[in-house]
Design a protein around this motif. Structure first.
Motif, PDB file in Angstrom:
ATOM      1  N   THR A 108       0.838  -1.201   0.000  1.00  0.00           N
ATOM      2  CA  THR A 108       0.000   0.000   0.000  1.00  0.00           C
ATOM      3  C   THR A 108       0.868   1.244   0.000  1.00  0.00           C
ATOM      4  OG1 THR A 108      -1.842  -1.088   1.123  1.00  0.00           O
ATOM      5  CG2 THR A 108      -1.733   1.309   1.282  1.00  0.00           C
ATOM      6  N   VAL A 109       1.913   1.238   0.815  1.00  0.00           N
ATOM      7  CA  VAL A 109       2.828   2.378   0.851  1.00  0.00           C
ATOM      8  C   VAL A 109       3.548   2.515  -0.483  1.00  0.00           C
ATOM      9  CG1 VAL A 109       4.855   3.383   1.954  1.00  0.00           C
ATOM     10  CG2 VAL A 109       3.159   2.185   3.345  1.00  0.00           C
ATOM     11  N   LEU A 110       4.091   1.414  -0.983  1.00  0.00           N
ATOM     12  CA  LEU A 110       4.877   1.452  -2.211  1.00  0.00           C
ATOM     13  C   LEU A 110       4.058   1.888  -3.419  1.00  0.00           C
ATOM     14  CD1 LEU A 110       7.553   0.765  -3.687  1.00  0.00           C
ATOM     15  CD2 LEU A 110       6.676  -1.565  -3.953  1.00  0.00           C
ATOM     16  N   LEU A 111       2.826   1.385  -3.519  1.00  0.00           N
ATOM     17  CA  LEU A 111       2.021   1.621  -4.722  1.00  0.00           C
ATOM     18  C   LEU A 111       1.050   2.790  -4.607  1.00  0.00           C
ATOM     19  CD1 LEU A 111       1.190  -2.111  -5.560  1.00  0.00           C
ATOM     20  CD2 LEU A 111       2.963  -0.668  -6.589  1.00  0.00           C
ATOM     21  N   LEU A 112       0.681   3.170  -3.367  1.00  0.00           N
ATOM     22  CA  LEU A 112      -0.347   4.198  -3.210  1.00  0.00           C
ATOM     23  C   LEU A 112       0.085   5.401  -2.371  1.00  0.00           C
ATOM     24  CD1 LEU A 112      -3.431   1.871  -2.527  1.00  0.00           C
ATOM     25  CD2 LEU A 112      -2.694   2.843  -4.712  1.00  0.00           C
ATOM     26  N   ALA A 163       2.147  -7.417 -20.779  1.00  0.00           N
ATOM     27  CA  ALA A 163       0.704  -7.434 -20.495  1.00  0.00           C
ATOM     28  C   ALA A 163       0.420  -8.092 -19.151  1.00  0.00           C
ATOM     29  CB  ALA A 163      -0.037  -8.156 -21.613  1.00  0.00           C
ATOM     30  N   LEU A 164       1.082  -9.222 -18.871  1.00  0.00           N
ATOM     31  CA  LEU A 164       0.853  -9.910 -17.604  1.00  0.00           C
ATOM     32  C   LEU A 164       1.352  -9.075 -16.429  1.00  0.00           C
ATOM     33  CD1 LEU A 164      -0.073 -12.325 -15.990  1.00  0.00           C
ATOM     34  CD2 LEU A 164       2.133 -13.426 -16.450  1.00  0.00           C
ATOM     35  N   TYR A 165       2.500  -8.444 -16.599  1.00  0.00           N
ATOM     36  CA  TYR A 165       3.040  -7.592 -15.535  1.00  0.00           C
ATOM     37  C   TYR A 165       2.057  -6.466 -15.215  1.00  0.00           C
ATOM     38  CZ  TYR A 165       6.317  -4.664 -12.931  1.00  0.00           C
ATOM     39  OH  TYR A 165       6.931  -3.909 -11.956  1.00  0.00           O
ATOM     40  N   ALA A 166       1.555  -5.805 -16.265  1.00  0.00           N
ATOM     41  CA  ALA A 166       0.615  -4.701 -16.068  1.00  0.00           C
ATOM     42  C   ALA A 166      -0.705  -5.188 -15.475  1.00  0.00           C
ATOM     43  CB  ALA A 166       0.369  -3.982 -17.398  1.00  0.00           C
ATOM     44  N   TYR A 167      -1.162  -6.346 -15.922  1.00  0.00           N
ATOM     45  CA  TYR A 167      -2.425  -6.918 -15.424  1.00  0.00           C
ATOM     46  C   TYR A 167      -2.347  -7.214 -13.931  1.00  0.00           C
ATOM     47  CZ  TYR A 167      -6.533 -10.026 -15.333  1.00  0.00           C
ATOM     48  OH  TYR A 167      -7.748 -10.612 -15.052  1.00  0.00           O
ATOM     49  N   MET A 168      -1.267  -7.881 -13.503  1.00  0.00           N
ATOM     50  CA  MET A 168      -1.119  -8.231 -12.096  1.00  0.00           C
ATOM     51  C   MET A 168      -0.889  -6.996 -11.235  1.00  0.00           C
ATOM     52  SD  MET A 168      -1.701 -11.406 -11.943  1.00  0.00           S
ATOM     53  CE  MET A 168      -1.290 -11.584 -10.206  1.00  0.00           C
ATOM     54  N   LEU A 169      -0.126  -6.041 -11.747  1.00  0.00           N
ATOM     55  CA  LEU A 169       0.092  -4.798 -11.000  1.00  0.00           C
ATOM     56  C   LEU A 169      -1.223  -4.045 -10.822  1.00  0.00           C
ATOM     57  CD1 LEU A 169       2.025  -2.749  -9.697  1.00  0.00           C
ATOM     58  CD2 LEU A 169       2.368  -1.765 -11.979  1.00  0.00           C
ATOM     59  N   GLY A 170      -2.024  -3.988 -11.882  1.00  0.00           N
ATOM     60  CA  GLY A 170      -3.316  -3.316 -11.802  1.00  0.00           C
ATOM     61  C   GLY A 170      -4.262  -3.989 -10.821  1.00  0.00           C
ATOM     62  N   LEU A 171      -4.295  -5.325 -10.820  1.00  0.00           N
ATOM     63  CA  LEU A 171      -5.140  -6.054  -9.872  1.00  0.00           C
ATOM     64  C   LEU A 171      -4.706  -5.775  -8.439  1.00  0.00           C
ATOM     65  CD1 LEU A 171      -5.632  -9.575 -11.518  1.00  0.00           C
ATOM     66  CD2 LEU A 171      -7.369  -7.817 -11.155  1.00  0.00           C
ATOM     67  N   CYS A 172      -3.407  -5.781  -8.217  1.00  0.00           N
ATOM     68  CA  CYS A 172      -2.886  -5.550  -6.872  1.00  0.00           C
ATOM     69  C   CYS A 172      -3.246  -4.148  -6.381  1.00  0.00           C
ATOM     70  CB  CYS A 172      -1.367  -5.732  -6.866  1.00  0.00           C
ATOM     71  SG  CYS A 172      -0.626  -5.568  -5.227  1.00  0.00           S
ATOM     72  N   ILE A 173      -3.045  -3.147  -7.218  1.00  0.00           N
ATOM     73  CA  ILE A 173      -3.367  -1.765  -6.838  1.00  0.00           C
ATOM     74  C   ILE A 173      -4.855  -1.614  -6.563  1.00  0.00           C
ATOM     75  CG2 ILE A 173      -3.495   0.611  -7.704  1.00  0.00           C
ATOM     76  CD1 ILE A 173      -0.861   0.093  -9.177  1.00  0.00           C
ATOM     77  N   ASP A 174      -5.686  -2.175  -7.440  1.00  0.00           N
ATOM     78  CA  ASP A 174      -7.134  -2.036  -7.262  1.00  0.00           C
ATOM     79  C   ASP A 174      -7.607  -2.763  -6.006  1.00  0.00           C
ATOM     80  OD1 ASP A 174      -9.598  -0.947  -8.555  1.00  0.00           O
ATOM     81  OD2 ASP A 174     -10.198  -3.043  -8.437  1.00  0.00           O
ATOM     82  N   TYR A 175      -7.028  -3.931  -5.740  1.00  0.00           N
ATOM     83  CA  TYR A 175      -7.415  -4.654  -4.524  1.00  0.00           C
ATOM     84  C   TYR A 175      -7.041  -3.839  -3.275  1.00  0.00           C
ATOM     85  CZ  TYR A 175      -7.417  -7.804  -0.606  1.00  0.00           C
ATOM     86  OH  TYR A 175      -7.659  -8.348   0.636  1.00  0.00           O
ATOM     87  N   LEU A 176      -5.852  -3.253  -3.258  1.00  0.00           N
ATOM     88  CA  LEU A 176      -5.412  -2.474  -2.100  1.00  0.00           C
ATOM     89  C   LEU A 176      -6.293  -1.239  -1.899  1.00  0.00           C
ATOM     90  CD1 LEU A 176      -1.550  -2.698  -2.597  1.00  0.00           C
ATOM     91  CD2 LEU A 176      -2.912  -3.859  -0.848  1.00  0.00           C
ATOM     92  N   ARG A 177      -6.806  -0.695  -2.990  1.00  0.00           N
ATOM     93  CA  ARG A 177      -7.686   0.474  -2.887  1.00  0.00           C
ATOM     94  C   ARG A 177      -9.089   0.086  -2.434  1.00  0.00           C
ATOM     95  NH1 ARG A 177      -5.945   3.403  -8.530  1.00  0.00           N
ATOM     96  NH2 ARG A 177      -4.336   4.807  -7.678  1.00  0.00           N
ATOM     97  N   SER A 178      -9.598  -1.038  -2.944  1.00  0.00           N
ATOM     98  CA  SER A 178     -10.988  -1.417  -2.659  1.00  0.00           C
ATOM     99  C   SER A 178     -11.101  -2.903  -2.351  1.00  0.00           C
ATOM    100  CB  SER A 178     -11.880  -1.063  -3.860  1.00  0.00           C
ATOM    101  OG  SER A 178     -11.716   0.272  -4.264  1.00  0.00           O
ATOM    102  N   PRO A 179     -10.503  -3.368  -1.260  1.00  0.00           N
ATOM    103  CA  PRO A 179     -10.543  -4.800  -0.952  1.00  0.00           C
ATOM    104  C   PRO A 179     -11.945  -5.333  -0.732  1.00  0.00           C
ATOM    105  CG  PRO A 179      -9.742  -3.530   0.925  1.00  0.00           C
ATOM    106  CD  PRO A 179      -9.793  -2.589  -0.234  1.00  0.00           C
TER     107      PRO A 179
END
Length: 227
Positions: A108-112, A163-179
């Motif tokens: 959360t700190v690193l990405l947000l 594409a996979l790197y971006a997909y997983m990074l996006g999922l991780c960021i979105d989950y941390l924002r709205s678990p």
């Protein structure tokens, strides 16, 4: 002497634990070493004894949780033989982010909550190097599977890796924002499946036995001489 080393290691770990909490609560730019020292119950000098500056301290906080995961990821990816192997790695990663509170805080700190300012230059370089290493490893994986015909050959391995790197990074960021929007761990498997399903070779289609038998009967009737 041994006790002194143990105490030094304990102090270092307490500083890292305190830094993790304060960075999570305040963000990186709004956190000072004085605040971290107070949270750890040590002096500012003790913090400087173990870490050069705030950037060095934050990098160590991140590496403490990321290095074990990265090591396991590269070991598996470099030896994996199927798309299912990589799919399981990705799903497991999302589940781990969901279950591991420390991992949640640090990511959360690193990405947000991390402002990439000039004094965080070493972190920026580290993130760029991490991405390059990950995508190169994934590119080799996809190339290996294409050569062995274990995945579709219609897509470029390098682009798939990005594409996979971006997909997983996006999922991780979105989950941390709205678990609260996610149903873990089930969603981890479902969401990773959506990415990998189009890459898998289509299974051979067998005609139903009844249809085949009917067609065979028609052919036999047409070719049988009439009496």
């Amino acid at each position: 002497m041994r006790r002194t080393k143990e105490e030094a290691l304990e102090t270092r770990e307490s500083i890292l634990d305190a830094a993790e909490r304060v960075f999570f609560e305040r963000g990186v730019s709004r956190t000072t070493l004085d605040q971290i020292a107070r949270a750890a119950g040590v002096t500012r000098g003790a913090v400087y004894w173990h870490f050069h500056n705030k950037s060095d301290l934050f990098n160590t906080v991140v590496e403490r949780v990321r290095m074990p995961m990265e090591s396991a990821f590269y070991q598996i990816v470099e030896s994996a033989d199927t798309l299912e192997d990589l799919e399981r790695i990705c799903a497991t990663y999302l589940v781990e982010v969901h279950r591991n509170e420390r991992l949640q805080r640090v990511y959360t700190v690193l990405l947000l909550k991390c402002e990439y300012t000039e004094d965080m230059g070493s972190l920026i370089d580290r993130e760029r190097a991490s991405k390059e290493h990950a995508t190169k490893s994934l590119t080799r994986f996809f190339s290996r599977l294409q050569k062995s015909e274990r995945m579709t050959t219609a897509r470029e391995p390098r682009a798939l890796a990005l594409a996979l790197y971006a997909y997983m990074l996006g999922l991780c960021i979105d989950y941390l924002r709205s678990p609260e929007l996610y149903r873990m761990p089930d969603d981890a498997e479902t969401l990773t499946r959506y990415f990998f399903a189009p890459l898998k070779p289509a299974p051979a289609v067998n005609r139903p036995a009844k249809v085949a038998l009917t067609q065979f009967s028609c052919i036999s009737a047409a070719t049988t001489p009439r009496s």
